[in-house]
Design a protein around this motif. Sequence first.
Motif, PDB file in Angstrom:
ATOM      1  N   PRO A 229       8.092  28.985  47.367  1.00  0.00           N
ATOM      2  CA  PRO A 229       9.287  29.796  47.146  1.00  0.00           C
ATOM      3  C   PRO A 229       9.157  30.595  45.711  1.00  0.00           C
ATOM      4  N   LEU A 230       9.786  31.795  45.811  1.00  0.00           N
ATOM      5  CA  LEU A 230       9.993  32.807  44.491  1.00  0.00           C
ATOM      6  C   LEU A 230      11.584  32.649  44.377  1.00  0.00           C
ATOM      7  N   SER A 231      11.964  32.676  42.948  1.00  0.00           N
ATOM      8  CA  SER A 231      13.229  33.085  42.799  1.00  0.00           C
ATOM      9  C   SER A 231      13.339  34.203  41.578  1.00  0.00           C
ATOM     10  N   ASN A 232      14.504  34.670  41.548  1.00  0.00           N
ATOM     11  CA  ASN A 232      14.939  35.850  40.563  1.00  0.00           C
ATOM     12  C   ASN A 232      16.164  35.721  40.067  1.00  0.00           C
ATOM     13  N   THR A 233      16.343  36.204  38.917  1.00  0.00           N
ATOM     14  CA  THR A 233      17.658  35.893  38.505  1.00  0.00           C
ATOM     15  C   THR A 233      18.282  37.576  38.355  1.00  0.00           C
ATOM     16  N   SER A 234      19.067  37.924  38.775  1.00  0.00           N
ATOM     17  CA  SER A 234      19.661  39.321  39.162  1.00  0.00           C
ATOM     18  C   SER A 234      20.925  39.489  38.433  1.00  0.00           C
ATOM     19  N   ILE A 235      21.319  40.496  37.875  1.00  0.00           N
ATOM     20  CA  ILE A 235      22.770  40.609  37.280  1.00  0.00           C
ATOM     21  C   ILE A 235      23.587  41.679  38.084  1.00  0.00           C
ATOM     22  N   ILE A 236      24.564  41.268  38.423  1.00  0.00           N
ATOM     23  CA  ILE A 236      25.697  42.003  39.076  1.00  0.00           C
ATOM     24  C   ILE A 236      26.855  42.462  38.336  1.00  0.00           C
ATOM     25  N   LYS A 237      26.953  43.807  38.290  1.00  0.00           N
ATOM     26  CA  LYS A 237      28.141  44.007  37.074  1.00  0.00           C
ATOM     27  C   LYS A 237      29.474  44.166  38.144  1.00  0.00           C
ATOM     28  N   VAL A 238      30.428  43.199  37.333  1.00  0.00           N
ATOM     29  CA  VAL A 238      31.612  42.932  38.166  1.00  0.00           C
ATOM     30  C   VAL A 238      32.753  43.644  37.411  1.00  0.00           C
ATOM     31  N   LYS A 239      33.614  44.342  38.090  1.00  0.00           N
ATOM     32  CA  LYS A 239      34.755  45.232  37.359  1.00  0.00           C
ATOM     33  C   LYS A 239      35.895  44.381  38.063  1.00  0.00           C
ATOM     34  N   VAL A 240      36.515  43.708  36.891  1.00  0.00           N
ATOM     35  CA  VAL A 240      37.691  42.906  36.953  1.00  0.00           C
ATOM     36  C   VAL A 240      38.954  43.736  36.759  1.00  0.00           C
ATOM     37  N   CYS A 241      39.952  43.942  37.448  1.00  0.00           N
ATOM     38  CA  CYS A 241      41.131  44.834  37.304  1.00  0.00           C
ATOM     39  C   CYS A 241      42.283  44.281  37.866  1.00  0.00           C
ATOM     40  N   PRO A 242      43.480  44.545  37.677  1.00  0.00           N
ATOM     41  CA  PRO A 242      44.642  44.403  38.092  1.00  0.00           C
ATOM     42  C   PRO A 242      44.633  44.932  39.600  1.00  0.00           C
ATOM     43  N   CYS A 243      45.418  44.264  40.490  1.00  0.00           N
ATOM     44  CA  CYS A 243      45.620  44.875  41.911  1.00  0.00           C
ATOM     45  C   CYS A 243      46.755  44.792  42.537  1.00  0.00           C
ATOM     46  N   ASP A 244      46.813  45.570  43.620  1.00  0.00           N
ATOM     47  CA  ASP A 244      48.094  45.920  44.071  1.00  0.00           C
ATOM     48  C   ASP A 244      48.336  44.652  45.063  1.00  0.00           C
ATOM     49  N   ASP A 245      49.308  44.859  46.048  1.00  0.00           N
ATOM     50  CA  ASP A 245      49.407  43.957  47.222  1.00  0.00           C
ATOM     51  C   ASP A 245      48.264  43.967  48.286  1.00  0.00           C
ATOM     52  N   ASN A 246      47.627  45.139  48.149  1.00  0.00           N
ATOM     53  CA  ASN A 246      46.711  45.333  49.331  1.00  0.00           C
ATOM     54  C   ASN A 246      45.225  44.953  48.422  1.00  0.00           C
ATOM     55  N   GLY A 247      45.404  44.639  47.503  1.00  0.00           N
ATOM     56  CA  GLY A 247      43.806  43.963  46.916  1.00  0.00           C
ATOM     57  C   GLY A 247      43.361  45.125  46.239  1.00  0.00           C
ATOM     58  N   ASP A 248      43.761  46.354  46.120  1.00  0.00           N
ATOM     59  CA  ASP A 248      43.235  47.514  45.598  1.00  0.00           C
ATOM     60  C   ASP A 248      43.600  47.794  44.051  1.00  0.00           C
ATOM     61  N   CYS A 249      42.402  47.913  43.052  1.00  0.00           N
ATOM     62  CA  CYS A 249      42.608  48.155  41.740  1.00  0.00           C
ATOM     63  C   CYS A 249      43.842  49.370  41.407  1.00  0.00           C
ATOM     64  N   THR A 250      44.568  49.078  40.560  1.00  0.00           N
ATOM     65  CA  THR A 250      45.596  49.965  39.991  1.00  0.00           C
ATOM     66  C   THR A 250      44.916  51.072  39.319  1.00  0.00           C
ATOM     67  N   THR A 251      45.745  52.319  38.901  1.00  0.00           N
ATOM     68  CA  THR A 251      45.372  53.304  38.048  1.00  0.00           C
ATOM     69  C   THR A 251      44.909  52.703  36.648  1.00  0.00           C
ATOM     70  N   ILE A 252      45.993  52.076  36.185  1.00  0.00           N
ATOM     71  CA  ILE A 252      45.944  51.654  34.888  1.00  0.00           C
ATOM     72  C   ILE A 252      45.074  50.391  34.603  1.00  0.00           C
ATOM     73  N   GLY A 253      44.845  49.613  35.754  1.00  0.00           N
ATOM     74  CA  GLY A 253      43.731  48.581  35.738  1.00  0.00           C
ATOM     75  C   GLY A 253      42.136  49.085  35.844  1.00  0.00           C
ATOM     76  N   ALA A 254      42.178  50.338  36.431  1.00  0.00           N
ATOM     77  CA  ALA A 254      40.799  50.974  36.594  1.00  0.00           C
ATOM     78  C   ALA A 254      40.334  51.316  35.265  1.00  0.00           C
ATOM     79  N   VAL A 255      41.462  51.892  34.466  1.00  0.00           N
ATOM     80  CA  VAL A 255      40.952  52.341  33.008  1.00  0.00           C
ATOM     81  C   VAL A 255      40.596  50.895  32.272  1.00  0.00           C
ATOM     82  N   ALA A 256      41.393  50.045  32.369  1.00  0.00           N
ATOM     83  CA  ALA A 256      41.261  48.781  31.524  1.00  0.00           C
ATOM     84  C   ALA A 256      39.899  48.305  31.787  1.00  0.00           C
ATOM     85  N   ALA A 257      39.593  48.245  33.187  1.00  0.00           N
ATOM     86  CA  ALA A 257      38.580  47.706  33.604  1.00  0.00           C
ATOM     87  C   ALA A 257      37.034  48.384  33.136  1.00  0.00           C
TER      88      ALA A 257
END
Length: 566
Positions: free
Chosen positions: A349-377
Amino acid sequence: KVQQYTVIVQATDMEGNLNYGLSNTATAIITVTDVNDNPPEFTASTFAGEVPENRVETVVANLTVMDRDQPHSPNWNAVYRIISGDPSGHFSVRTDPVTNEGMVTVVKAVDYELNRAFMLTVMVSNQAPLASGIQMSFQSTAGVTISIMDINEAPYFPSNHKLIRLEEGVPPGTVLTTFSAVDPDRFMQQAVRYSKLSDPASWLHINATNGQITTAAVLDRESLYTKNNVYEATFLAADNGIPPASGTGTLQIYLIDINDNAPELLPKEAQICERPNLNAINITAADADVDPNIGPYVFELPFVPAAVRKNWTITRLNGDYAQLSLRILYLEAGMYDVPIIVTDSGNPPLSNTSIIKVKVCPCDDNGDCTTIGAVAAAGLGTGAIVAILICILILLTMVLLFVMWMKRREKERHTKQLLIDPEDDVRDNILKYDEEGGGEEDQDYDLSQLQQPEAMGHVPSKAPGVRRVDERPVGAEPQYPIRPMVPHPGDIGDFINEGLRAADNDPTAPPYDSLLVFDYEGSGSTAGSVSSLNSSSSGDQDYDYLNDWGPRFKKLADMYGGGEED
C-alpha cells in the motif's frame, strides 16, 4: 477465294437470229456465304516472354494467328485457352479485337523465389464451330515460355502487429523482445538494418542489427502516450539492395498496472461552521492506478501537530468516503490547513499526506456562513479590517475635497465673468447666425424690391424679360445728401463709386457672377459724415478715470494718465 460473282445473261428471240431477232440482257449477282471451314493456325509453334515478379495486369507476350475465313466474323474471331503449364492461374490470354492476336497477361502476382519460369500450352479456336467434316489443324496449338525476373523485395515482419505484455515501471535497459523482419530475396546476399519510425514517448531502443528491443526509459501506464493500457511503437526494416527496399512493423506493449501512485485527497478546500453538529465535510480520494491498487482507502489524522487530533475528527462512511468534522465545541473563525493521511489498498500500500484548506465561519440556522463570518474566515484580523476601513474613509474624503475644489473654482470663474461689462470686454465676440439660406434656386422672392427704385439716367434700359439675380441693378443710383464739408480726395466712398462705375462700363467684364452688385439700402442717412472729425491734439483731457476700470485698462492708464510723468 471469291466472295461474289456477277453474271450477265442475254436473251434473244427469233431462235437467236442475230439479224432479225431482238435481244436484252440481265445481271445476276451471286454472293458466296462464308462457313467456318478454315480453323485458326498459329504463325509460330513457340512464343516467349518475360515479366518482373510481383507485377500484375502486364502483357507478357503477343500470340499471332492466321485465319482465311471472313475477317471480323464469328468464323474469324479467335478464342485462346491455356490448356497446361499454369495450375495456379497466374496468366490468361485475351483477344485483341482489332488484330485478333492473343495477349498473354499476368492476372496473379508471381514470386521469383517460388517459380522462375512457366511453360504454357495455348490452344486457339473460333467463336463459331467448324463446319461439318472440317478437323482442327495441328497448328492450332502453340507453346509459350515465360521467364520471371527477380527484383529486390522489401523485408516484412511476420508478426505485424506484435503484442507483448509486461508490468509498468521496468528499469531502463530491460530486454523486451526481438522484433525481426524477413527478407524474401533468398537468392540475394543482403543485410537488413532496423530503426525506429515512431516512438512517441522515446521509451524504446532497437538494435540495428538483430532487431532486439530494450527499454530506454521507465514505462508508465498512467502516461498520456498510452491508450487503454497499450503503448504503440513503429519500427522500420530496410535492406541494402539496389534500389533499397524497406518495410514497417508495429509493436504493441500492454502495460500491467502496479501500485506506483499514491492517492490524493479530495476536495482541496471546504467550509464548516465554527460549532460542531451543524455540518461536516465529506472527503474522498483519487488514485491514478486501477483496481486492485486503489480503494478502499484509509483516512486518518496525523499525531503531529497535536492540535490536529485535538480540534478535528474523521468518521469513516465506506471504503471510498469519510467525514471530517470538529471535535471541540467551538473553533475560532478563520482558515485552517488540516493534514490528512490517505492510504490505498495496493500491494504494497501507498499513503500520502494531503492538506485540505478548511474555512471555519459563523453560520446561521441553515448552516450557511454569514457575511461577517465569511470576511472573518478569510483570514483577516481586527487590525486588518480597521486598516481597510480607514483606507476607504481616506479615499472618500479625498474625492469629496476634489469635488468641493472643482465647484469653488467654477464659482470664481463665474464671478469674474460677471464683474466685466460686456461692452468693455476687449475680447473678440463671435456672432452666430443660424441660417444662411439654400442658394439662388431656393430664393423665390422678388429682388426688385432691393434695387434702386429711381430710374438711372446714365444706364441704358434693357430688354424686357427675366433678370438675373447676379446682375447690376437697373434702377437709378442712390442720391446721397451733400456733405457739409468738401470730401477728402481719398474718401473711401469715392473709391468705391469709381470702382463700381469702371466695372459697369468695362466691355470685357464677364457677364456672370463677377459684377459688383450693391443692394439698395435707402436714399440717405441721418448721420453726418465722419470725415469732419479730427483728433484733438490738446492735452487738457483727464484720463485718470482709467485707473478705476480694473487691470484690463492698466496699460491705457499708464500711457495717458500719470499726470506728472506725462
